[in-house]
Design an enzyme around this catalytic site. Sequence first.
Site, PDB file in Angstrom:
ATOM      1  N   GLY A 261       2.183  -4.220  -3.018  1.00 33.81           N
ATOM      2  CA  GLY A 261       2.342  -5.408  -2.193  1.00 33.81           C
ATOM      3  C   GLY A 261       3.769  -5.896  -2.239  1.00 33.81           C
ATOM      4  N   CYS A 262       4.039  -6.966  -1.521  1.00 32.52           N
ATOM      5  CA  CYS A 262       5.391  -7.503  -1.397  1.00 32.52           C
ATOM      6  C   CYS A 262       5.920  -7.949  -2.750  1.00 32.52           C
ATOM      7  CB  CYS A 262       5.382  -8.679  -0.417  1.00 32.52           C
ATOM      8  SG  CYS A 262       6.996  -9.437  -0.188  1.00 32.52           S
TER       9      CYS A 262
END
Length: 268
Positions: free
Chosen positions: A110-111
Amino acid sequence: MSAKASYRRVARTALREGAIVEGERAVPEEVPVAFSYGGSTHAVMMASPADLVDFAVGFSLTEGIISTRAEIRSIEVIEAGQGFDVQVDLQDANADALRARRRHMAGPVGCGLCGIESIEQAVRVVPELSDVDVSVDGDDIVAAVKALNEAQNLNRETRAVHGAGFYNPKKGLLAVREDVGRHNALDKLAGAVVNADQSPDRGIVVVTSRLSVEMVQKTAILGSPILAAISAPTALAIETAQSSGITLVALVRGEDFEIFTRADRIIL
């Protein structure tokens, strides 16, 4: 790769002083951007569809996939449906190391913390910059933030994106990148600085977002000893900046700012 605008104009209904006003507003584009190494997708980020080569280099660097630009053979940006697939071809040793790392990845990425599988990795040790001998005037901090704000063309249209810039006190603002995500903007900036063969230890990284620990980690990996922002830092960001020897400047508003770590680098 066909060009894709970073924003579009959409219809909207507004309430202005009690009156209904029909019109348009510019809004930023947000598309999936996949980073693929050796034909396998490593991460998919939601990002602004601009400066994707810089993004790939910066992401590869700050995520520890490479340590220098020379470790990337080539980058190809391919339009794929609603987004882009950025194909990164690594040198053999780096490709082998990434394959080994991928085998140990426990879950989806994820980010900000891609491929992280443990708490220890999330608070990873970053490069030590305490010995970097550099100092800037307090006016340079103010000038860096002002220059970044003036150079944010996408934000001027949309008022909805983050910016990251690299400012050299002797040369001014050397690079600026924007994105809907603050991590993405900083990764794009890191790639731009590396691609242009700038000296990150000779200037200031300035961002328009709050200072989370990931922003400090990415700045340390880039090798810049001074990080400044218009918003506030988190406690862990301050601890990480202290341990890595980064000068952390926050809440830069006009001519006012606050220094949280290594104030000796700022000449007041």
